[in-house]
Design an enzyme around this catalytic site. Sequence first.
Site, PDB file in Angstrom:
ATOM      1  N   LYS A   1      -0.332   5.422  -5.929  1.00 13.26           N
ATOM      2  CA  LYS A   1      -1.452   5.441  -6.895  1.00 13.26           C
ATOM      3  C   LYS A   1      -2.303   6.695  -6.730  1.00 13.26           C
TER       4      LYS A   1
ATOM      5  N   GLU B   1      -7.825   1.989 -12.779  1.00 12.31           N
ATOM      6  CA  GLU B   1      -7.246   3.200 -12.184  1.00 12.31           C
ATOM      7  C   GLU B   1      -6.101   3.735 -13.046  1.00 12.31           C
TER       8      GLU B   1
ATOM      9  N   HIS C   1     -26.666  21.698   0.241  1.00 11.29           N
ATOM     10  CA  HIS C   1     -26.848  22.250  -1.090  1.00 11.29           C
ATOM     11  C   HIS C   1     -25.869  23.380  -1.361  1.00 11.29           C
TER      12      HIS C   1
ATOM     13  N   CYS D   1       0.833  -1.212   0.000  1.00 11.80           N
ATOM     14  CA  CYS D   1       0.000   0.000   0.000  1.00 11.80           C
ATOM     15  C   CYS D   1       0.867   1.261   0.000  1.00 11.80           C
TER      16      CYS D   1
ATOM     17  N   CYS E   1      -1.696   1.859  -2.803  1.00 12.20           N
ATOM     18  CA  CYS E   1      -2.652   2.951  -2.521  1.00 12.20           C
ATOM     19  C   CYS E   1      -2.042   4.348  -2.578  1.00 12.20           C
TER      20      CYS E   1
ATOM     21  N   GLU F   1     -26.028  15.383  -2.092  1.00 13.40           N
ATOM     22  CA  GLU F   1     -27.420  15.574  -1.642  1.00 13.40           C
ATOM     23  C   GLU F   1     -28.380  14.718  -2.462  1.00 13.40           C
TER      24      GLU F   1
HETATM   25  P1  FAD Z   1       1.330  -6.168   1.928  1.00 14.55           P
HETATM   26  O1  FAD Z   1       1.017  -4.752   2.190  1.00 14.55           O
HETATM   27  O2  FAD Z   1       1.467  -6.600   0.515  1.00 14.55           O
HETATM   28  O3  FAD Z   1       2.673  -6.481   2.731  1.00 14.55           O
HETATM   29  C1  FAD Z   1       3.377  -7.673   2.598  1.00 14.55           C
HETATM   30  C2  FAD Z   1       4.825  -7.401   2.946  1.00 14.55           C
HETATM   31  O4  FAD Z   1       5.492  -8.652   3.136  1.00 14.55           O
HETATM   32  C3  FAD Z   1       5.601  -6.689   1.850  1.00 14.55           C
HETATM   33  O5  FAD Z   1       6.245  -5.549   2.391  1.00 14.55           O
HETATM   34  C4  FAD Z   1       6.622  -7.720   1.374  1.00 14.55           C
HETATM   35  O6  FAD Z   1       7.854  -7.138   0.954  1.00 14.55           O
HETATM   36  C5  FAD Z   1       6.808  -8.555   2.610  1.00 14.55           C
HETATM   37  N1  FAD Z   1       7.272  -9.920   2.384  1.00 14.55           N
HETATM   38  C6  FAD Z   1       6.745 -10.851   1.563  1.00 14.55           C
HETATM   39  N2  FAD Z   1       7.374 -12.023   1.705  1.00 14.55           N
HETATM   40  C7  FAD Z   1       8.330 -11.839   2.655  1.00 14.55           C
HETATM   41  C8  FAD Z   1       9.279 -12.684   3.261  1.00 14.55           C
HETATM   42  N3  FAD Z   1       9.348 -14.004   2.965  1.00 14.55           N
HETATM   43  N4  FAD Z   1      10.127 -12.159   4.180  1.00 14.55           N
HETATM   44  C9  FAD Z   1      10.046 -10.845   4.515  1.00 14.55           C
HETATM   45  N5  FAD Z   1       9.141 -10.010   3.986  1.00 14.55           N
HETATM   46  C10 FAD Z   1       8.286 -10.500   3.076  1.00 14.55           C
HETATM   47  N6  FAD Z   1      -6.028  -1.037  -1.064  1.00 14.55           N
HETATM   48  C11 FAD Z   1      -6.843  -0.063  -0.616  1.00 14.55           C
HETATM   49  O7  FAD Z   1      -7.499  -0.245   0.425  1.00 14.55           O
HETATM   50  N7  FAD Z   1      -6.950   1.132  -1.273  1.00 14.55           N
HETATM   51  C12 FAD Z   1      -6.252   1.398  -2.405  1.00 14.55           C
HETATM   52  O8  FAD Z   1      -6.370   2.478  -2.978  1.00 14.55           O
HETATM   53  C13 FAD Z   1      -5.383   0.386  -2.896  1.00 14.55           C
HETATM   54  N8  FAD Z   1      -4.659   0.611  -4.016  1.00 14.55           N
HETATM   55  C14 FAD Z   1      -3.805  -0.366  -4.447  1.00 14.55           C
HETATM   56  C15 FAD Z   1      -3.083  -0.113  -5.615  1.00 14.55           C
HETATM   57  C16 FAD Z   1      -2.215  -1.078  -6.093  1.00 14.55           C
HETATM   58  C17 FAD Z   1      -1.422  -0.783  -7.347  1.00 14.55           C
HETATM   59  C18 FAD Z   1      -2.075  -2.307  -5.405  1.00 14.55           C
HETATM   60  C19 FAD Z   1      -1.124  -3.352  -5.910  1.00 14.55           C
HETATM   61  C20 FAD Z   1      -2.800  -2.568  -4.254  1.00 14.55           C
HETATM   62  C21 FAD Z   1      -3.679  -1.599  -3.771  1.00 14.55           C
HETATM   63  N9  FAD Z   1      -4.447  -1.809  -2.638  1.00 14.55           N
HETATM   64  C22 FAD Z   1      -5.296  -0.840  -2.190  1.00 14.55           C
HETATM   65  C23 FAD Z   1      -4.386  -3.099  -1.894  1.00 14.55           C
HETATM   66  C24 FAD Z   1      -3.488  -2.967  -0.650  1.00 14.55           C
HETATM   67  O9  FAD Z   1      -2.216  -2.511  -1.028  1.00 14.55           O
HETATM   68  C25 FAD Z   1      -3.386  -4.330   0.043  1.00 14.55           C
HETATM   69  O10 FAD Z   1      -4.685  -4.802   0.341  1.00 14.55           O
HETATM   70  C26 FAD Z   1      -2.582  -4.265   1.328  1.00 14.55           C
HETATM   71  O11 FAD Z   1      -1.293  -3.753   1.113  1.00 14.55           O
HETATM   72  C27 FAD Z   1      -2.486  -5.672   1.948  1.00 14.55           C
HETATM   73  O12 FAD Z   1      -1.699  -5.651   3.110  1.00 14.55           O
HETATM   74  P2  FAD Z   1      -0.921  -6.965   3.589  1.00 14.55           P
HETATM   75  O13 FAD Z   1      -0.374  -6.632   4.934  1.00 14.55           O
HETATM   76  O14 FAD Z   1      -1.788  -8.158   3.460  1.00 14.55           O
HETATM   77  O15 FAD Z   1       0.268  -7.162   2.549  1.00 14.55           O
HETATM   78  P1  NDP Z   2      -8.508  -7.639  -9.849  1.00 13.86           P
HETATM   79  O1  NDP Z   2      -8.764  -8.997  -9.343  1.00 13.86           O
HETATM   80  O2  NDP Z   2      -9.327  -6.500  -9.363  1.00 13.86           O
HETATM   81  O3  NDP Z   2      -8.622  -7.651 -11.442  1.00 13.86           O
HETATM   82  C1  NDP Z   2      -7.873  -8.522 -12.226  1.00 13.86           C
HETATM   83  C2  NDP Z   2      -8.324  -8.353 -13.657  1.00 13.86           C
HETATM   84  O4  NDP Z   2      -7.471  -9.078 -14.521  1.00 13.86           O
HETATM   85  C3  NDP Z   2      -9.739  -8.864 -13.887  1.00 13.86           C
HETATM   86  O5  NDP Z   2     -10.366  -7.993 -14.789  1.00 13.86           O
HETATM   87  C4  NDP Z   2      -9.491 -10.231 -14.523  1.00 13.86           C
HETATM   88  O6  NDP Z   2     -10.516 -10.626 -15.383  1.00 13.86           O
HETATM   89  C5  NDP Z   2      -8.242  -9.967 -15.327  1.00 13.86           C
HETATM   90  N1  NDP Z   2      -7.420 -11.140 -15.554  1.00 13.86           N
HETATM   91  C6  NDP Z   2      -7.040 -12.082 -14.660  1.00 13.86           C
HETATM   92  N2  NDP Z   2      -6.244 -12.991 -15.241  1.00 13.86           N
HETATM   93  C7  NDP Z   2      -6.126 -12.623 -16.546  1.00 13.86           C
HETATM   94  C8  NDP Z   2      -5.438 -13.169 -17.647  1.00 13.86           C
HETATM   95  N3  NDP Z   2      -4.703 -14.252 -17.533  1.00 13.86           N
HETATM   96  N4  NDP Z   2      -5.548 -12.531 -18.839  1.00 13.86           N
HETATM   97  C9  NDP Z   2      -6.294 -11.406 -18.962  1.00 13.86           C
HETATM   98  N5  NDP Z   2      -6.961 -10.844 -17.941  1.00 13.86           N
HETATM   99  C10 NDP Z   2      -6.876 -11.444 -16.751  1.00 13.86           C
HETATM  100  O7  NDP Z   2      -6.960  -7.425  -9.610  1.00 13.86           O
HETATM  101  P2  NDP Z   2      -6.026  -6.162  -9.711  1.00 13.86           P
HETATM  102  O8  NDP Z   2      -4.728  -6.723 -10.141  1.00 13.86           O
HETATM  103  O9  NDP Z   2      -6.638  -5.058 -10.498  1.00 13.86           O
HETATM  104  O10 NDP Z   2      -5.946  -5.689  -8.181  1.00 13.86           O
HETATM  105  C11 NDP Z   2      -5.697  -6.614  -7.124  1.00 13.86           C
HETATM  106  C12 NDP Z   2      -6.475  -6.242  -5.912  1.00 13.86           C
HETATM  107  O11 NDP Z   2      -5.865  -5.124  -5.258  1.00 13.86           O
HETATM  108  C13 NDP Z   2      -7.902  -5.772  -6.182  1.00 13.86           C
HETATM  109  O12 NDP Z   2      -8.788  -6.846  -6.310  1.00 13.86           O
HETATM  110  C14 NDP Z   2      -8.208  -4.912  -4.991  1.00 13.86           C
HETATM  111  O13 NDP Z   2      -8.715  -5.713  -3.938  1.00 13.86           O
HETATM  112  C15 NDP Z   2      -6.850  -4.351  -4.612  1.00 13.86           C
HETATM  113  N6  NDP Z   2      -6.788  -2.966  -5.091  1.00 13.86           N
HETATM  114  C16 NDP Z   2      -7.600  -2.043  -4.484  1.00 13.86           C
HETATM  115  C17 NDP Z   2      -7.640  -0.755  -4.936  1.00 13.86           C
HETATM  116  C18 NDP Z   2      -8.558   0.231  -4.277  1.00 13.86           C
HETATM  117  O14 NDP Z   2      -8.996  -0.031  -3.162  1.00 13.86           O
HETATM  118  N7  NDP Z   2      -8.862   1.351  -4.917  1.00 13.86           N
HETATM  119  C19 NDP Z   2      -6.815  -0.306  -6.056  1.00 13.86           C
HETATM  120  C20 NDP Z   2      -5.986  -1.353  -6.611  1.00 13.86           C
HETATM  121  C21 NDP Z   2      -5.991  -2.625  -6.136  1.00 13.86           C
HETATM  122  P3  NDP Z   2     -11.855 -11.370 -14.880  1.00 13.86           P
HETATM  123  O15 NDP Z   2     -12.676 -10.325 -14.202  1.00 13.86           O
HETATM  124  O16 NDP Z   2     -12.455 -11.871 -16.147  1.00 13.86           O
HETATM  125  O17 NDP Z   2     -11.405 -12.461 -13.965  1.00 13.86           O
END
Ligand code: FAD
Ligand code: NDP
Length: 451
Positions: free
Chosen positions: A52, A182, A436, A44, A49, A441
């Site tokens: 992004k 996004e 408003h 994140c 997050c 609203e």
């Molecule tokens: P993570 O935050 O992924 O943390 C896992 C950590 O474990 C990492 O730092 C990694 O380096 C470490 N790690 C892994 N394996 C090992 C190991 N063996 N030894 C040591 N360290 C290790 N969520 C939202 O709510 N709002 C958003 O706007 C949003 N935007 C997102 C945009 C993107 C592009 C992505 C990819 C995700 C987004 N998410 C968003 C999802 C959010 O980032 C995740 O839900 C959240 O980070 C999950 O937290 P976590 O603790 O499960 O894992």
């Molecule tokens: P999502 O699961 O949201 O979307 C993955 C997309 O990739 C779907 O449209 C899926 O299609 C498609 N897909 C999967 N496999 C293939 C393939 N082999 N070829 C072509 N298309 C494929 O995952 P994201 O990677 O976008 O994000 C991961 C998660 O991170 C989200 O689900 C969300 O929980 C979290 N996140 C949250 C954000 C927020 O809170 N604003 C922002 C970004 C991420 P299909 O639907 O047909 O399976």
Amino acid sequence: MAQTFDYDLMVIGAGSGGVRAARKSAEFGVRVAVVEESALGGTCVNVGCIPKKLYVYASEYGRAWREAQGFGWLGERPTFDWSTLRDNKSKEIARLNAIYERLLAAPGVDILSGHGRLINPHEVQVGDQIYRTKHVLLATGTWPNMPEIPGAELAISSNEVFDLPQLPDRILIIGGGYIATEFAGIFNGLGATVVQSYRGALFLRGFDSAVRHFLAGEMRSAGVDLRFDHHVHSLARNHSGAITAQLSDGAETFDAVLSATGRRPNVTDLGLENTGVTLTDKGYIAVDNEFRTSDPAIFALGDMTGGWELTPVAIAEAMAFSQTQFGQQPTLADYDNIPTAVFSQPPIGTVGLTEEEAVAAGHQVTIYESSFRPLRHTVSGVEERSLMKLVVDAASDRVLGAHMVGADAGEICQGLAIALRIGATKADFDRTIGIHPTAAEEFVTMRTPRD
Ligand code: FAD
Ligand code: NDP
């Protein structure tokens, strides 16, 4: 002989869930270490997050500049510099990393830098050190899934997209989920030509279908080339260094290809085979409602357990875990009415059941839906419209779902989530005085059900 442990709890992964669990558990007085192989704060903070949202803000200024002319701001349009955005983003993330370090240090959590690997359920190897621990919490998150097509290695994932050397002129984005949608908005707003390719008939599976159709229309009119029932067959580097993509509707050339095709649990070299931890059929860590894995010494939470992949959910799970295991306050994470936003342009905000989910759950529903041109755009000249929708249980009058596409949808739906959590009825919404003139609203003034 009594067993001696270096720690009561070793948390592997210092992301949203791991950091909160480590801090909170240490506050309850147990000896805690957190192992992190990359930067503190996890996905994140570093590649999710936070960067992004900063890039979403950046991408909105171009249009804001165009809109401003309708309001009398005239003059030359400034140019956008990718490296300024990228470097300022990196500075802000470095600041956040330092804050996370202090947050962990304050309650006495040891930070162990390196890859954590389980040797057995009570021993974790980090580098050449082995630590003995009474309990382990796995919070290693997920990792991008790349499509299995020839040339897939030419595509980048969200891990790399923030640090591209320059803004691509033309970008292909594969996927129809949160990340793809996004970034389509981000790159379009920054001035790139964007093709978003989704394999199904309509993107954002799982969201309300009115929201999905509406957003598709708005994104297309904002300039995103959104292609559904569309496939990317292969990628290849061409003689000029660009990437030629063989698409289901022909070959096209791009400067960059972003794959946003979902994520899978990050269990690489975690040593799970040395433990009793089992996986679900989709490969996530199997846990019960107290985050216990099938190994009595090991717990897991956050994205790697296959629930809602959202930061606030990982944090809520971490709080419940620490309170239950170390705080003598048994707490279950509550997954009802989780609000979420897609920071698309315009954004989606949503909480509760979609119309399709409500019907499938057996509710007789009354739907209130309104689409309108926000006041700002009556003068800005921009054609963008907003959508609001309430899904109401006809029998009880309870509001089951609230959905929005439009400016500030995430901000608005956070408040609505409280109303839904306390069981607000449509009559409660109707009794509420609007503010408003706002877009929000509309949620308290919709009176006529959709046919
Ligand atoms: P993570 O935050 O992924 O943390 C896992 C950590 O474990 C990492 O730092 C990694 O380096 C470490 N790690 C892994 N394996 C090992 C190991 N063996 N030894 C040591 N360290 C290790 N969520 C939202 O709510 N709002 C958003 O706007 C949003 N935007 C997102 C945009 C993107 C592009 C992505 C990819 C995700 C987004 N998410 C968003 C999802 C959010 O980032 C995740 O839900 C959240 O980070 C999950 O937290 P976590 O603790 O499960 O894992
Ligand atoms: P999502 O699961 O949201 O979307 C993955 C997309 O990739 C779907 O449209 C899926 O299609 C498609 N897909 C999967 N496999 C293939 C393939 N082999 N070829 C072509 N298309 C494929 O995952 P994201 O990677 O976008 O994000 C991961 C998660 O991170 C989200 O689900 C969300 O929980 C979290 N996140 C949250 C954000 C927020 O809170 N604003 C922002 C970004 C991420 P299909 O639907 O047909 O399976």
